[in-house]
Design a protein around this motif. Structure first.
Motif, PDB file in Angstrom:
ATOM      1  N   SER A  24       0.829  -1.211   0.000  1.00 56.00           N
ATOM      2  CA  SER A  24       0.000   0.000   0.000  1.00 56.00           C
ATOM      3  C   SER A  24       0.861   1.259   0.000  1.00 56.00           C
ATOM      4  O   SER A  24       0.495   2.268  -0.604  1.00 56.00           O
ATOM      5  CB  SER A  24      -0.978  -0.002   1.170  1.00 56.00           C
ATOM      6  N   THR A  34      -2.811  -1.245  -5.237  1.00 56.46           N
ATOM      7  CA  THR A  34      -2.048  -2.192  -4.417  1.00 56.46           C
ATOM      8  C   THR A  34      -1.780  -3.473  -5.195  1.00 56.46           C
ATOM      9  O   THR A  34      -0.679  -4.027  -5.138  1.00 56.46           O
ATOM     10  CB  THR A  34      -2.809  -2.497  -3.112  1.00 56.46           C
ATOM     11  N   CYS A  63      -0.724 -11.782  11.407  1.00 58.27           N
ATOM     12  CA  CYS A  63      -1.967 -11.446  12.084  1.00 58.27           C
ATOM     13  C   CYS A  63      -1.657 -10.653  13.357  1.00 58.27           C
ATOM     14  O   CYS A  63      -0.837 -11.086  14.172  1.00 58.27           O
ATOM     15  CB  CYS A  63      -2.753 -12.711  12.432  1.00 58.27           C
ATOM     16  N   ASN A  76       1.364 -11.365  -1.140  1.00 58.74           N
ATOM     17  CA  ASN A  76      -0.074 -11.140  -1.209  1.00 58.74           C
ATOM     18  C   ASN A  76      -0.491 -10.378   0.042  1.00 58.74           C
ATOM     19  O   ASN A  76       0.167 -10.454   1.069  1.00 58.74           O
ATOM     20  CB  ASN A  76      -0.801 -12.485  -1.300  1.00 58.74           C
ATOM     21  N   PRO A  78      -3.338 -10.613   2.487  1.00 60.04           N
ATOM     22  CA  PRO A  78      -4.511 -11.385   2.885  1.00 60.04           C
ATOM     23  C   PRO A  78      -5.558 -10.499   3.559  1.00 60.04           C
ATOM     24  O   PRO A  78      -5.227  -9.536   4.247  1.00 60.04           O
ATOM     25  CB  PRO A  78      -3.956 -12.424   3.858  1.00 60.04           C
ATOM     26  N   SER A  79      -6.815 -10.846   3.359  1.00 62.00           N
ATOM     27  CA  SER A  79      -7.893 -10.054   3.954  1.00 62.00           C
ATOM     28  C   SER A  79      -8.184 -10.469   5.389  1.00 62.00           C
ATOM     29  O   SER A  79      -8.680  -9.673   6.175  1.00 62.00           O
ATOM     30  CB  SER A  79      -9.162 -10.163   3.113  1.00 62.00           C
ATOM     31  N   ARG A  80      -7.892 -11.735   5.700  1.00 62.09           N
ATOM     32  CA  ARG A  80      -8.097 -12.187   7.078  1.00 62.09           C
ATOM     33  C   ARG A  80      -7.186 -13.364   7.391  1.00 62.09           C
ATOM     34  O   ARG A  80      -6.649 -14.017   6.512  1.00 62.09           O
ATOM     35  CB  ARG A  80      -9.544 -12.529   7.355  1.00 62.09           C
ATOM     36  N   GLU A  87      -9.528  -9.930  10.929  1.00 69.13           N
ATOM     37  CA  GLU A  87      -9.288  -9.165   9.709  1.00 69.13           C
ATOM     38  C   GLU A  87      -8.176  -8.134   9.872  1.00 69.13           C
ATOM     39  O   GLU A  87      -7.967  -7.310   8.998  1.00 69.13           O
ATOM     40  CB  GLU A  87     -10.582  -8.491   9.257  1.00 69.13           C
ATOM     41  N   SER A  88      -7.465  -8.183  10.970  1.00 70.23           N
ATOM     42  CA  SER A  88      -6.373  -7.228  11.211  1.00 70.23           C
ATOM     43  C   SER A  88      -5.027  -7.901  10.923  1.00 70.23           C
ATOM     44  O   SER A  88      -4.317  -8.323  11.814  1.00 70.23           O
ATOM     45  CB  SER A  88      -6.422  -6.696  12.640  1.00 70.23           C
ATOM     46  N   GLU A  91       0.367  -6.025   6.422  1.00 72.71           N
ATOM     47  CA  GLU A  91       0.826  -6.285   5.059  1.00 72.71           C
ATOM     48  C   GLU A  91       2.270  -6.797   5.083  1.00 72.71           C
ATOM     49  O   GLU A  91       3.010  -6.517   6.022  1.00 72.71           O
ATOM     50  CB  GLU A  91       0.823  -5.003   4.243  1.00 72.71           C
TER      51      GLU A  91
END
Length: 97
Positions: A24, A34, A63, A76, A78-80, A87-88, A91
């Protein structure tokens, strides 16, 4: 190489030689998405493998809730978390050394 004549990938590689950056952060800095930043980093990684003495270092996503960092694809965002489903997720960060 003059900055204006460099390609986006060349500018990203030069930026990653200066210090670590997340997808990002690269997206903001180079006015790209991104996903595009990740694609460029993937290509840059192949280029530096062929260069003498350089390598792309990846700090994998992690995570923030449980500390899980065993994601299948470190290139990558990841979204979760697959472990705790939070979900936190931080990156990945990239650096050319």
């Amino acid at each position: 190489m003059h900055e204006s004549s460099a390609t986006t990938r060349e500018r990203i590689a030069a930026r990653l030689r200066e210090g670590p950056a997340t997808p990002s952060a690269l997206a903001r800095e180079f006015a790209i998405t991104t996903a595009s930043a990740l694609s460029h980093v993937e290509h840059v990684s192949r280029s530096v493998e062929r260069a003498d003495g350089e390598r792309l270092l990846v700090s994998p996503p992690e995570c923030r809730e449980c500390g899980f960092s065993g994601f299948d694809d470190p290139l990558n965002v990841p979204s979760r978390c697959p472990s705790c489903k939070a979900e936190s997720v931080e990156e990945p960060a990239f650096l050319i050394e």
